[in-house]
Scaffold this active site. Structure first.
Site, PDB file in Angstrom:
ATOM      1  N   HIS A 131       0.824  -1.217   0.000  1.00  0.00           N
ATOM      2  CA  HIS A 131       0.000   0.000   0.000  1.00  0.00           C
ATOM      3  C   HIS A 131       0.858   1.266   0.000  1.00  0.00           C
ATOM      4  O   HIS A 131       0.475   2.292   0.558  1.00  0.00           O
ATOM      5  CB  HIS A 131      -0.979   0.018   1.183  1.00  0.00           C
ATOM      6  N   ASN A 203     -10.218  -3.260   1.947  1.00  0.00           N
ATOM      7  CA  ASN A 203      -9.842  -3.269   0.538  1.00  0.00           C
ATOM      8  C   ASN A 203     -11.081  -3.065  -0.329  1.00  0.00           C
ATOM      9  O   ASN A 203     -12.210  -3.064   0.173  1.00  0.00           O
ATOM     10  CB  ASN A 203      -9.178  -4.602   0.156  1.00  0.00           C
ATOM     11  N   HIS A 395      -4.274   1.030  12.129  1.00  0.00           N
ATOM     12  CA  HIS A 395      -4.020  -0.172  12.932  1.00  0.00           C
ATOM     13  C   HIS A 395      -5.368  -0.777  13.301  1.00  0.00           C
ATOM     14  O   HIS A 395      -6.246  -0.083  13.829  1.00  0.00           O
ATOM     15  CB  HIS A 395      -3.233   0.198  14.191  1.00  0.00           C
TER      16      HIS A 395
END
Length: 759
Positions: A131, A203, A395
């Site tokens: 990413h 995603n 996170h």
């Protein structure tokens, strides 16, 4: 839980309208690099720094410990009229090193040179392993209140408004790779809630290549460029990727999604997002529910066609990040509804025979409808790419009361990996104190020191229990907003390195996906597999891949085999009996046209009144008109001046969602091969029309885009050889009528009937 869609509050709508008015301002066409036009000569009169553009803002002003500072955003930026050192001393020269005479050696005492060069030498931080290539925007999330029965998370409450920062990305490529490669896209959202930061890191594909995080290094090593040559960049069309996914067949489902049109989105604004994993929600009574998160774009889910993506990667490798920034600057704010699929939290954590802990599986929306729980609107571009887009740290362990994790083995590994990665990439454990990562909730964590510590802590007792700081900080209870993990019973079991038997099914859901595609989408999948496998060197890997495809569908396997010049093998397992899921197809619906780019071709003389009219209608419809003419500058200077945004040399069809022609321009002064390779001297001579205009029209036609013409523009369509009465081609006498029909075609995104599948 209610399935009713709660409307966005009137207050929220007013906020969006106010920001839209501000960002639109005097720039009706996005892309101006600064808030003011620069003078021709270098400015010499001292003045304060320019403000940011109306479409930009930085992180909200909070302290490193989550306290609102009340400071204006300008205080986060460097300020002052004069150039200074990093410590504020004004400088009178930054062009020459301090030397012993004008031709002498540079002196070690030059503190400004050392500071300037040293800082430059350390400007870059390690890019993300995956990413790395991304773009981001600020926005707001409005809760509908529809999730109240399943989660006590405050930001989901009715009317609750929460600032967000969203980063979109590609997985495999480096920071300098192209946007329009075939790849999975990241869709990561940071919610700055009043209860702490919640990160939903997903995603644009709802499944993943692997079922267990221990395989993550393997799949990424396989997908990255070959280690000996560092090629190919940002692509899966190579041997190591296909070697891995054909041996590790749990990757089959994700690979099929990647080979579909989902692997090349039209834009981030037209891309779904998925949480991938199953999460556990907790309500105020402590009852738990399992859910999967979905982001549904208001503009619909649309993709590029393969040739279009390839051209764009060369013509404009920043296509997706430019599209996002330009849409926000022009006031066409992207929106997504956040929804959940809801499942009972049963002991086996299964639903309709589908293992909810298997991240390679979906639950079809026909079995569990996606229920909307909130709306996200992106309203501002970052003011500094590095400070915000590059330094933002997500996170999965950033959770808030009401949202918990499950035992999905991929999710469990991500909970470790993300924190570990941020410490390495951002130089220490205090990455949460960077302005873009700061929580909007008060922090008293007793964590101290470390690299880049910017908080100035007080007290003498950073430990518990203590009396020297009067016992502070105290532990919270559930009634005072504590985060408490759901008390889920863990069954007694042996320690083993294995997976549940339900994880062994690698082909039924890929078959479901294939059978859910329209004939046009299936053709694109066949073409993608044929291209990707055709790039592999080893025949054995191609043959192994065909065996995998045979277990999905014999027709898919046969067509790809024909393209590779190989024999289609028989399936090695019985074909699964599944019901198609129409929700998986991107085709068949109409969508808003907000922010679509309309290219208006003119020769600079024919029907400028019609060009003015069309341009205004496009703006009024919330789309972006770009005037394309033989040369730059201004048209109709004696009337209503009309700015040219693109010339025949700088325009390419891939930039536009539709093209309309007001004229049939003759070859411009630069229409010859030595000046512009797109210019075809012989074609221009034969047609008396600039060949670059014909190239734009024929490319747009091949890519299924809407095309319109009136007046002299009809002649350009004839010269381009477009069949009379072609689908998606509009011809009329009046400019406004032509554009009306073109806009209607845009609602379906493309003229899909032009992509005739094989019989």
């Amino acid at each position: 839980m209610s399935e009713k869609k709660n409307p966005v509050s009137a207050a929220a709508e007013k906020v969006v309208e106010k920001v839209q008015d501000a960002v639109r301002g005097e720039h009706t066409i996005p892309g101006a690099p600064g808030p003011e036009a620069p003078p021709v000569e270098e400015p010499t009169q001292a003045r304060e720094p320019l403000p940011p553009k109306p479409d930009q803002h930085g992180p909200d002003p909070y302290s490193p410990t989550g306290q609102p500072t009340g400071a204006p955003q300008s205080q986060l930026a460097q300020d002052g009229t004069y150039l200074t050192t990093a410590h504020g001393a004004r400088l009178h020269d930054t062009d020459h090193s301090l030397k012993a005479g004008s031709r002498g050696p540079v002196l070690l005492q030059d503190h400004h040179l050392r500071e300037k060069i040293t800082h430059f030498d350390h400007e870059r931080i390690p890019e993300r392993v995956v990413h790395a290539r991304g773009a981001a925007a600020h926005g707001v999330f409005q809760g509908y209140g529809a999730a109240a029965g399943i989660s006590k998370a405050a930001f989901l409450g009715e009317g609750a408004e929460t600032p967000v920062f969203v980063r979109f990305s590609t997985v495999l490529g480096s920071r300098g790779s192209a946007d329009t490669v075939r790849d999975t896209r990241g869709f990561a959202t940071k919610f700055y809630t009043e209860e702490g930061v919640f990160d939903l890191v997903g995603n644009n594909i709802p499944v993943f290549f692997i079922q267990d995080a221990i395989k993550f290094p393997d799949v990424i090593h396989a997908g990255k460029p070959h280690p000996d040559r560092e090629i190919p960049q940002a692509q899966s069309a190579h041997d190591t990727f296909w070697d891995f996914v054909t041996l590790h067949t749990e990757a089959t489902h994700h690979t099929l999604w990647n080979m579909s049109d989902r692997g090349i989105p039209r834009s981030y604004r037209m891309m779904e997002g998925f949480g991938v994993h199953t999460f556990r929600l907790v309500n105020v009574e402590g009852a738990t529910t399992l859910v999967k998160f979905h982001w549904k774009p208001k503009l619909g889910v649309h993709s590029l066609v393969w040739e279009e993506a390839q051209i764009t990667a060369g013509v404009d490798p920043d296509f997706h990040r430019r599209d996002l920034a330009d849409a926000i600057e022009s006031g066409a704010f992207p929106q997504w509804e956040l929804g959940v699929q809801v499942f009972p939290d049963t002991e086996d954590q299964m639903f309709e025979g589908i293992d909810l802990l298997d991240p390679t599986k979906i639950v079809p929306e026909e079995l569990a409808p996606v229920q909307p729980i909130g709306l996200m609107t992106l309203t501002a571009n970052p003011s500094n790419f590095f400070a915000e887009t590059e330094q933002v740290a997500f996170h999965l362990g950033h959770l808030v009361p009401g949202i918990d994790v499950t035992d999905d083995p991929l999710l469990q590994g991500r909970l470790f990996s993300y924190l570990d990665t941020q410490i390495s990439r951002l130089g220490g454990p205090n990455f949460g104190q960077l302005p873009i990562n700061r929580t909007h909730a008060p922090v008293n964590d007793m964590l101290r020191d470390g690299m880049h510590q910017t908080a100035v802590h007080r007290g003498v007792a950073p430990y518990r229990p203590n009396s020297l700081d009067s016992g502070c900080p105290f532990l919270a209870g559930e009634d005072t907003g504590a985060y408490i993990e759901a008390p889920v019973e863990v069954p007694a079991a042996r320690k083993v390195r294995e997976a549940a038997a339900s994880f062994d099914d690698h082909f039924s859901q890929p078959r479901l996906f294939w059978l859910s595609m329209t004939p046009t989408e299936r053709e694109h999948i066949v073409a993608a597999y044929t291209f990707e496998l055709g790039k592999c060197w080893e025949t054995n890997i191609k043959e192994r891949a065909l065996t995998v495809l045979a277990n999905i569908d014999p027709d898919l396997c046969a067509q790809v085999a024909a393209g590779l010049g190989l024999t289609a093998p028989e399936a090695t397992a019985p074909l699964a009996s599944v019901e198609p899921s129409p929700a998986l197809s991107q085709l068949g619906e109409d969508w808003p046209v907000d922010g679509r780019i309309i290219g208006i071709v003119t020769d600079g003389a024919d029907d400028l009144e019609g060009v003015h009219e069309v341009r205004q209608i496009v703006l009024d419809a919330g789309m972006v008109p770009l005037v394309i003419a033989p040369a730059g500058g201004t048209l109709d200077p004696d009337g209503d001046p009309l700015a040219v945004q693109r010339t025949f040399a700088t325009a390419r069809s891939t930039e536009f969602d539709a093209i309309v022609l007001a004229g049939a321009p003759s070859p411009a002064a630069d229409a010859y091969g030595a000046r512009d390779a797109k210019a075809d001297d012989f074609l221009a001579l034969a047609t008396a029309i600039d060949s670059r205009v014909l190239l734009m029209v024929t490319e747009a036609y091949r890519h299924g885009k809407a095309i319109g013409a009136w007046g002299q523009g009809v002649g350009a369509l004839e010269a381009a050889g477009l069949p009379e009465g072609s689908a998606g081609v509009v011809i009329g006498e009046r400019a406004s009528a032509v554009l009306e029909d073109v806009a209607r075609l845009l609602e379906g995104h493309r003229a899909w009937s032009r992509f005739t599948p094989a019989l």
